[in-house]
Design a protein around this motif. Structure first.
Motif, short mmCIF file in Angstrom:
data_model
loop_
_atom_site.label_atom_id
_atom_site.label_comp_id
_atom_site.label_asym_id
_atom_site.label_seq_id
_atom_site.Cartn_x
_atom_site.Cartn_y
_atom_site.Cartn_z
N UNK A 53 -14.25 7.00 -56.77
CA UNK A 53 -14.22 7.00 -58.31
C UNK A 53 -12.97 7.65 -58.76
N UNK A 54 -12.20 8.35 -57.92
CA UNK A 54 -10.79 8.73 -58.23
C UNK A 54 -9.81 7.69 -58.30
N UNK A 55 -10.07 6.74 -57.25
CA UNK A 55 -9.30 5.73 -57.39
C UNK A 55 -9.45 4.57 -58.52
N UNK A 56 -10.62 4.54 -58.72
CA UNK A 56 -10.75 3.85 -60.10
C UNK A 56 -10.17 4.33 -61.26
N UNK A 57 -10.31 5.66 -61.16
CA UNK A 57 -9.81 6.43 -62.42
C UNK A 57 -8.23 6.22 -62.38
N UNK A 58 -7.85 6.16 -61.29
CA UNK A 58 -6.22 6.06 -61.28
C UNK A 58 -5.67 4.69 -61.78
N UNK A 59 -6.55 3.85 -61.91
CA UNK A 59 -6.30 2.43 -62.38
C UNK A 59 -6.15 2.23 -63.80
N UNK A 75 -0.12 7.67 -50.87
CA UNK A 75 1.43 7.68 -50.83
C UNK A 75 1.99 6.70 -51.88
N UNK A 76 1.21 5.53 -52.30
CA UNK A 76 1.41 4.70 -53.37
C UNK A 76 1.24 5.31 -54.70
N UNK A 77 0.20 6.13 -54.67
CA UNK A 77 -0.12 6.74 -56.29
C UNK A 77 1.25 7.62 -56.52
N UNK A 78 1.68 8.30 -55.43
CA UNK A 78 2.61 9.46 -55.56
C UNK A 78 4.17 8.72 -55.81
N UNK A 120 0.57 -1.19 -59.07
CA UNK A 120 -0.54 -0.16 -59.41
C UNK A 120 -2.01 -0.86 -59.39
N UNK A 121 -1.96 -1.92 -59.84
CA UNK A 121 -3.32 -2.87 -59.71
C UNK A 121 -3.42 -3.28 -58.53
N UNK A 122 -2.52 -3.62 -57.72
CA UNK A 122 -2.79 -3.84 -56.25
C UNK A 122 -2.98 -2.84 -55.30
N UNK A 123 -2.51 -1.72 -55.61
CA UNK A 123 -2.93 -0.25 -55.05
C UNK A 123 -4.47 -0.22 -55.29
N UNK A 124 -4.73 -0.21 -56.47
CA UNK A 124 -6.24 -0.15 -56.75
C UNK A 124 -6.96 -0.97 -56.01
N UNK A 125 -6.73 -2.10 -56.08
CA UNK A 125 -7.63 -3.17 -55.62
C UNK A 125 -7.68 -3.07 -53.96
N UNK A 126 -6.57 -2.95 -53.28
CA UNK A 126 -6.74 -2.83 -52.11
C UNK A 126 -7.45 -1.52 -51.93
N UNK A 127 -7.05 -0.32 -52.39
CA UNK A 127 -7.76 0.91 -52.14
C UNK A 127 -9.28 0.85 -52.14
N UNK A 128 -9.64 0.04 -53.24
CA UNK A 128 -11.23 0.20 -53.67
C UNK A 128 -11.65 -0.52 -52.38
N UNK A 129 -11.02 -1.93 -52.08
CA UNK A 129 -11.35 -2.68 -50.94
C UNK A 129 -11.82 -2.09 -49.75
N UNK A 130 -10.70 -1.29 -49.11
CA UNK A 130 -10.83 -0.56 -47.87
C UNK A 130 -11.67 0.66 -48.00
N UNK A 131 -11.90 1.33 -49.15
CA UNK A 131 -12.74 2.48 -49.14
C UNK A 131 -14.17 1.86 -49.00
N UNK A 132 -14.33 0.84 -49.64
CA UNK A 132 -15.57 0.14 -49.61
C UNK A 132 -16.20 -0.18 -48.31
N UNK A 133 -15.18 -0.62 -47.44
CA UNK A 133 -15.38 -1.06 -46.04
C UNK A 133 -15.58 0.01 -45.23
N UNK A 134 -14.88 1.15 -45.48
CA UNK A 134 -15.06 2.44 -44.65
C UNK A 134 -16.48 2.83 -44.96
#
Length: 398
Positions: A93-99, A294-297, A306-320
């Motif tokens: 949810x925080x990653x989505x908000x960061x987008x 690291x990327x958001x900082x 930023x969009x790439x960070x959000x999409x990749x982050x959501x993908x990886x978090x969903x997998x985990x």
């Protein structure tokens, strides 16, 4: 004609009286103890059956203790995995908000700090103790927390595998922590998409499989070229073979090849590259969070980055999250199996108790009737002895 002396009559009466007294004592002892077989000599066959039944009951009791240990451990594990899934969902949810496109670098840094705190909590969950000096995710055992936060990322220092209780139906006491927390499939589970170094004008999604039988397992690289305002791309397979060459690029339009489809969006620059590589079981929830943090900082990043960070982050978090949820589901199945095993062990113990009871326990109704008969017989024997004792020559002389 047989002559029966007075002494012989007395002795016979005493022997009969003593025999009946012994029978009465035996009946009274059986009635008091509730046992038909008090000594092996009473009934060797029944005593042997009872002994085998007691051994069966003892094995059932040992199995029940093992079942209880497995159930308690799996309940702790299921609770820990539930906490882990909840924390990963909060991170998502925080990653989505960061987008949010309106966020400044400072606001994204605040989100990164919150994600870092969630990461600390996840470390606590992964290293949760079991209350007996061990750890829930220690695999085959460890006297120290199984996860260690190193400069290069979180490492597993436990012993891989799982401990199972020694019963007829082995049940787990622990889970392999490395498998649960550090071994989720990367990417979408079949292949992983990622931007090349310096790519900042476009972003790529997680991709999807369109034809499983056409998947080659090769590595691909999408290379962009911009000439006179016209953007084209080529796809190189395994670094040598051109699968696609000089195709016109349209933002948001899927690129399909070898059973895969992925979408690139934005305005790629000349020389930008994106990679497509086979997935592997090496995705760590901690690494996924570290990458996003690291990327958001990092300040002054483009909207595409930023969009790439959000999409990749959501993908990886969903997998985990799916990996943790799968482990939680497996734990739930183990708990269901524990209940089934407990039922079977209970039936086995009941069989043992029934067999033992049939072999050595007393039928109380029959025993009471027998005791009363023995008591009546003993009283009759005493009266007979008293009558015989009075039949002497001296009684007649008087």
């Amino acid at each position: 004609m047989i002559r029966i002396t007075t002494a012989n009559a007395f002795n016979s009466s005493i022997e009969n009286l003593q025999q009946r007294q012994r029978s009465l004592d035996t009946a009274q002892t059986q009635l008091t103890s509730g046992k038909r077989v008090l000594n092996a000599s009473d009934d060797p066959t029944s005593a042997a059956r009872a002994e085998r039944a007691r051994a069966l009951i003892q094995r059932a009791d040992a199995s029940q203790r093992a079942i209880d240990a497995s159930r308690n451990s799996m309940k702790l594990t299921e609770s820990a995995l539930g906490d882990g899934v909840s924390l990963v969902q909060q991170a998502r949810e925080l990653v989505v908000a960061a987008g949010n496109a309106s966020y400044s670098d400072a606001e994204r840094r605040d989100v990164a700090n919150q994600l870092a705190e969630i990461r600390k909590q996840l470390m606590g969950v992964a290293n949760r103790g079991d209350g007996t000096g061990g750890f829930v995710f220690s695999g085959q055992g460890s006297s120290q927390p199984p996860f260690l936060d190193r400069p290069g990322g979180v490492g597993y220092v436990g012993v891989g595998g799982a401990v199972k209780v020694a019963t007829d139906e082995p049940l787990p006491l622990t889970l392999d922590g490395e498998q649960v927390w550090l071994s989720a499939p990367s990417g979408n589970g079949v292949f992983t998409t990622a931007p090349g170094a310096g790519s900042g004008g476009a972003w790529i999604d997680a991709g999807r499989v369109t034809n499983p039988s056409a998947i080659t397992g090769s590595s691909y690289e999408v290379q962009f070229s911009v000439n006179a305002g016209v953007t084209t791309y080529s796809v190189i397979r395994d670094g040598v073979t051109a699968s696609i060459s000089g195709a016109d690029f349209k933002s948001g339009q899927a690129i399909e090849l070898d059973g895969m489809a992925f979408t690139l969006s934005g305005s790629p620059k000349d020389g930008d590259t994106f990679s497509i590589t086979p997935s592997g079981p090496n995705q760590s929830v901690f690494d996924a969070l570290d990458k996003v943090v690291n990327e958001l900082k990092t300040p002054l990043r483009t909207s595409a980055q930023v969009t790439q960070t959000i999409q990749s982050g959501l993908r990886d978090l969903d997998t985990c999250a799916n990996q943790l949820q799968s482990a939680r589901s497996m734990t739930g199945e183990v708990l269901n199996r524990v209940d089934g095993v407990e039922t079977r062990v209970g039936d086995l113990k009941l069989f043992g108790e029934t067999t033992r009871s049939d072999a050595e326990d007393l039928d109380m109704i029959q025993a009471i009737s027998n005791f009363q008969n023995q008591q009546t017989g003993y009283q009759a024997a005493m009266q007979s002895y008293a009558a015989v004792q009075r039949l002497s020559l001296f009684d007649y002389i008087k």
